[in-house]
Design an enzyme around this catalytic site. Structure first.
Site, PDB file in Angstrom:
ATOM      1  N   GLU A  37      17.743  15.343 -15.870  1.00  0.00           N
ATOM      2  CA  GLU A  37      17.425  13.836 -16.428  1.00  0.00           C
ATOM      3  C   GLU A  37      18.645  13.265 -16.897  1.00  0.00           C
ATOM      4  OE1 GLU A  37      13.652  14.073 -19.576  1.00  0.00           O
ATOM      5  OE2 GLU A  37      14.312  15.956 -19.231  1.00  0.00           O
ATOM      6  N   THR A  95      14.922  33.381 -18.800  1.00  0.00           N
ATOM      7  CA  THR A  95      14.682  32.413 -19.980  1.00  0.00           C
ATOM      8  C   THR A  95      15.253  33.140 -21.014  1.00  0.00           C
ATOM      9  OG1 THR A  95      12.634  31.926 -18.932  1.00  0.00           O
ATOM     10  CG2 THR A  95      12.737  31.399 -21.116  1.00  0.00           C
ATOM     11  N   ASP A 139       4.864  28.171 -21.028  1.00  0.00           N
ATOM     12  CA  ASP A 139       5.621  27.138 -21.110  1.00  0.00           C
ATOM     13  C   ASP A 139       4.798  25.901 -20.981  1.00  0.00           C
ATOM     14  OD1 ASP A 139       8.315  26.137 -21.510  1.00  0.00           O
ATOM     15  OD2 ASP A 139       8.537  25.967 -19.565  1.00  0.00           O
ATOM     16  N   LYS A 173      12.015  29.415 -11.921  1.00  0.00           N
ATOM     17  CA  LYS A 173      11.880  29.547 -13.581  1.00  0.00           C
ATOM     18  C   LYS A 173      12.237  30.865 -13.591  1.00  0.00           C
ATOM     19  CE  LYS A 173      10.710  25.317 -14.832  1.00  0.00           C
ATOM     20  NZ  LYS A 173      11.167  24.414 -15.740  1.00  0.00           N
ATOM     21  N   ARG A 205       8.533  12.595  -8.115  1.00  0.00           N
ATOM     22  CA  ARG A 205       7.509  11.769  -7.396  1.00  0.00           C
ATOM     23  C   ARG A 205       7.771  10.476  -7.322  1.00  0.00           C
ATOM     24  NH1 ARG A 205       5.249  16.140 -10.301  1.00  0.00           N
ATOM     25  NH2 ARG A 205       4.992  14.569 -12.132  1.00  0.00           N
ATOM     26  N   THR A 214      10.664  20.949 -22.283  1.00  0.00           N
ATOM     27  CA  THR A 214      12.176  20.407 -22.519  1.00  0.00           C
ATOM     28  C   THR A 214      11.717  19.232 -23.516  1.00  0.00           C
ATOM     29  OG1 THR A 214      12.515  20.571 -20.116  1.00  0.00           O
ATOM     30  CG2 THR A 214      13.819  19.038 -21.457  1.00  0.00           C
ATOM     31  N   GLN A 240      12.407  25.013  -7.351  1.00  0.00           N
ATOM     32  CA  GLN A 240      11.403  24.687  -8.048  1.00  0.00           C
ATOM     33  C   GLN A 240      10.721  23.422  -7.214  1.00  0.00           C
ATOM     34  OE1 GLN A 240      12.086  23.092 -11.839  1.00  0.00           O
ATOM     35  NE2 GLN A 240       9.831  22.547 -12.138  1.00  0.00           N
ATOM     36  N   TYR A 272       4.646  21.410 -22.066  1.00  0.00           N
ATOM     37  CA  TYR A 272       5.426  20.298 -21.203  1.00  0.00           C
ATOM     38  C   TYR A 272       5.067  19.080 -22.096  1.00  0.00           C
ATOM     39  CZ  TYR A 272       6.159  17.773 -16.645  1.00  0.00           C
ATOM     40  OH  TYR A 272       6.611  16.742 -15.554  1.00  0.00           O
ATOM     41  N   GLU A 313      16.648  23.995 -19.585  1.00  0.00           N
ATOM     42  CA  GLU A 313      15.812  23.049 -20.415  1.00  0.00           C
ATOM     43  C   GLU A 313      15.774  23.394 -21.809  1.00  0.00           C
ATOM     44  OE1 GLU A 313      11.790  23.233 -18.487  1.00  0.00           O
ATOM     45  OE2 GLU A 313      12.309  21.808 -17.237  1.00  0.00           O
ATOM     46  N   TYR A 336       6.622  24.282  -5.886  1.00  0.00           N
ATOM     47  CA  TYR A 336       5.600  24.151  -6.816  1.00  0.00           C
ATOM     48  C   TYR A 336       4.378  23.721  -6.637  1.00  0.00           C
ATOM     49  CZ  TYR A 336       5.759  19.062  -7.957  1.00  0.00           C
ATOM     50  OH  TYR A 336       5.544  17.609  -7.803  1.00  0.00           O
ATOM     51  N   HIS A 370      10.183  13.601 -21.429  1.00  0.00           N
ATOM     52  CA  HIS A 370      10.667  14.539 -20.112  1.00  0.00           C
ATOM     53  C   HIS A 370       9.690  14.337 -19.082  1.00  0.00           C
ATOM     54  CE1 HIS A 370      11.893  18.048 -17.999  1.00  0.00           C
ATOM     55  NE2 HIS A 370      10.511  18.894 -18.353  1.00  0.00           N
ATOM     56  N   ARG A 387      15.969  23.666  -9.783  1.00  0.00           N
ATOM     57  CA  ARG A 387      15.389  22.485  -9.418  1.00  0.00           C
ATOM     58  C   ARG A 387      15.216  22.432  -7.954  1.00  0.00           C
ATOM     59  NH1 ARG A 387      13.275  21.597 -14.128  1.00  0.00           N
ATOM     60  NH2 ARG A 387      14.761  21.141 -15.852  1.00  0.00           N
ATOM     61  N   ASP A 393      15.089  27.308 -21.008  1.00  0.00           N
ATOM     62  CA  ASP A 393      14.242  27.550 -19.584  1.00  0.00           C
ATOM     63  C   ASP A 393      15.046  27.337 -18.547  1.00  0.00           C
ATOM     64  OD1 ASP A 393      12.075  27.997 -18.037  1.00  0.00           O
ATOM     65  OD2 ASP A 393      11.374  26.209 -18.598  1.00  0.00           O
ATOM     66  N   GLU A 412      14.388  23.977 -25.106  1.00  0.00           N
ATOM     67  CA  GLU A 412      13.191  23.961 -25.688  1.00  0.00           C
ATOM     68  C   GLU A 412      13.093  24.581 -27.165  1.00  0.00           C
ATOM     69  OE1 GLU A 412      10.241  25.360 -23.158  1.00  0.00           O
ATOM     70  OE2 GLU A 412      10.920  24.727 -21.370  1.00  0.00           O
TER      71      GLU A 412
END
Lengths: 409, 409
Positions: free
Chosen positions: B354, B253, B122, B249, B138, B340, B236, B124, B195, B240, B129, B233, B229, B197
């Site tokens: 988002e 999928t 996967d 995840k 963060r 995503t 995760q 990114y 997600e 992570y 995104h 959250r 996906d 994708e």
């Protein structure tokens, strides 16, 4: 089924590291033959397919396969019956005439990747390793991240590049950027490393949505392999935030060709060194166990480290329970690695990153002028594993070796 | 081979989203039959195996398989020949008597997971995104990490839990810890997400050590699928660091059952929006292209977002070149997701994380009192994709849908 004795009639096997309390499986071939399933006794491999066919074993077809997957998929009951049957063959003198023609010296056969790997997961279960790596990769922060003592941290690796012991490892190229560099550059990894791990191979799968409790480990795990999770530290250090290691690991992961069934580890289970804080209930804090397996890391013929598996913080049973707690299904051939095995002492560290402290403290000065920090082209690394056997002596698990070849232009 | 026309004789197909410039493949079955390979035209699926057998096509056996892998493994030349042959069948009136008895309404067949997935990676690749997630996960740091503009960040996911469109998604349980909590707790995810994708399916593999250049994309990639996906959250966010997403995840999928061959995307290639700084040479900065694919995210019947694939920063060609630059081999059935798809506008975001800004800004207020932040039990999410076709109109790519079921006790 034959009667089961305790002493084998196979010459040289009794009291060796491959006595009847071991009996690891492999996929082997002899010149011109198709690969098929064998079991090891002493310095010999027993060709199981013809013996099973002659004895009209129900599952004789699983030994004619090019991988152990068909045998592993049969489940725990068949696995233990087959083991009892093999023990009988090798200890009952009356079976000798039937069996002996199908014993081949290990030195005369070719061994193959034993498992068709489904998904590969790599854990990070050693407190000493995680602390060392934290100190080296993130010197300005807490060595251990906040989640580490609450769950066995893990991630998925590349199943398609799991290779059998002895497969040469080509030095990978990729992007790397030292903290002092202005921009990343492309080129061969200059910080190529090993990770001495133990691998666990899943036999019986589960359906999507199922969870596997700590107590169901032996229902699902067929056996263990030696595992070297080759790592390019410079590529890894640059790429790994925020989604984890990728190309720094995916170029090759070597596993032993011998798969030791979990039944052979009956005498190796020990208490965990201790978990604080107490893990959540689904991680079975009262029942989860460790394994007393001794590991040797040999570089070009010299033993440079002796990591003790029994020092691992997280149990392999807990890793499996965690892996499936979200309902992720298991498949026959799933492989999960323990993560680097490192003990608290310097000569118990399971990676060069730790042994040479990120390049700052060369090791192995007996052999090389100035010592070693990372792998050089031509280096040969061999990982060896032994454990207490159920017969009172020790058993050898599958060793895993590999030689570094120069990067391709 | 028959002569190739441009207008199909199949009723209702000409000018539709499934005209002869599309021709996606699927694995389908009719009541009581074995799954096998079909191709879509209009609202029908053509059963390829009997037609290929009748016409004695060299590769007719690949259509009798339960997955597209055998067809995909044949490589680009066979793939384009087969496409030309199918186009001929569907446009040449003289083929009608042979072909028509093997056309079945899509509504009357069962579709299956089309690919035996080897490894799943996967990426990114959306700047919007990655920036949004960085700001939400963060908040005190730079939104984009230092490596992001230099390489397509990616990681391995769980191949064994890739499921076909329509498979129910059970809400996963696991460990989560909000920043304000003192310790983690166990329970069902409260921040279940999607997600949106695009997935790329590898047809022709490579040997260990090989690299695939940006210009060799179409030699190795067979086609594209819609991909959701699913992401927990809260699980995760806690798990992570430092090794990336895992259980957040790996529970499911979803991919579309229709696989659109890359040949159908001939008119969809566009310039990338622009890469600064210039990527390293192995990422082909002068030749890499983007794809003009329109995506719709539908929640319980309402379109809540329209992410534009053409806004993606990294090219699918660059993702493949990066994935293999370290010598990692490809296998038939390897799948990689774009990550995503999010555009710069709020109604172009490809995840609920988002769209609802981490729970702070509910969306979809037209439908639900108070709006929505994450997925609730019973929610149905459908992703739809269209692109310009080579025939001048538009083509539909495989849609992917799933309904959320309550967590298991």
């Amino acid at each position: 089924m034959t009667t089961t004795g305790t002493t084998t009639w196979v010459e040289g096997a009794a009291g060796s590291l491959f006595d009847v309390d071991n009996l690891p499986y492999a996929v082997f071939s002899r010149a011109g033959d198709e690969p098929r399933v064998g079991v090891r006794i002493g310095d010999h491999v027993l060709d199981l397919a013809p013996v099973a066919a002659a004895e009209m074993l129900d599952v004789h077809h699983v030994f004619q396969e090019r991988s152990l997957n068909a045998l592993m998929a049969e489940g725990r009951q068949v696995r233990t019956s087959v083991r009892a049957w093999i023990t009988g063959l090798l200890t009952d003198e009356t079976e000798r005439d039937l069996v002996e023609p199908h014993l081949w010296p290990v030195a005369d056969v070719t061994l193959h990747l034993p498992v068709e790997v489904a998904d590969y997961v790599d854990f990070y279960a050693s407190l000493d390793h995680a602390s060392n790596v934290g100190r080296i990769f993130r010197p300005d922060a807490e060595a251990l991240l906040p989640n580490w003592r609450h769950l066995p941290v893990g991630y998925h690796g590349r199943a398609g590049t799991v290779v059998g012991s002895g497969t040469p490892v080509v030095r990978p190229s990729g992007q790397r950027k030292a903290p002092a560099d202005e921009a990343p550059t492309y080129g061969p990894s200059a910080r190529l490393d090993i990770e001495a791990e133990l691998g666990f191979v899943v036999g019986t799968g589960t359906a999507l949505g199922d969870r596997v409790g700590v107590e169901d480990f032996a229902e699902h795990v067929f056996g263990v392999v030696g595992l070297n999770d080759w790592s390019a530290r410079d590529i890894q250090a640059w790429e790994y935030v925020p989604l984890g290691p990728f190309l720094g690991k995916s170029f090759a992961t070597s596993i032993s060709q011998w798969v030791t069934p979990v039944e052979a580890l009956g005498a190796a289970w020990v208490d965990l060194p201790g978990q604080d804080p107490r893990p959540l209930d689904y991680l079975g804090p009262d029942v989860a166990r460790g394994l007393d397996i001794a590991v040797e890391v040999e570089l070009n013929g010299e033993v440079v480290s002796r990591p003790p598996y029994r020092s691992m913080y997280w149990s392999p049973e807990q890793m499996l329970a965690h892996l499936t707690v979200n309902g992720a299904s298991l498949r026959t051939g799933d492989l999960y690695g323990s993560g680097t095995i490192s003990g608290p002492e310097r000569d118990q560290r399971g990676s060069f990153l730790e042994l040479g402290w990120g390049g700052a403290e060369p090791f192995g000065t007996d052999v090389w002028e100035g010592g070693r920090t990372f792998l050089e082209d031509g280096d040969v690394v061999t990982l060896r594993y032994t454990a207490p056997g159920t017969g009172g002596g020790r058993i050898a698990l599958g060793e895993v070796t590999g030689r570094i070849e120069p990067a391709r232009p």
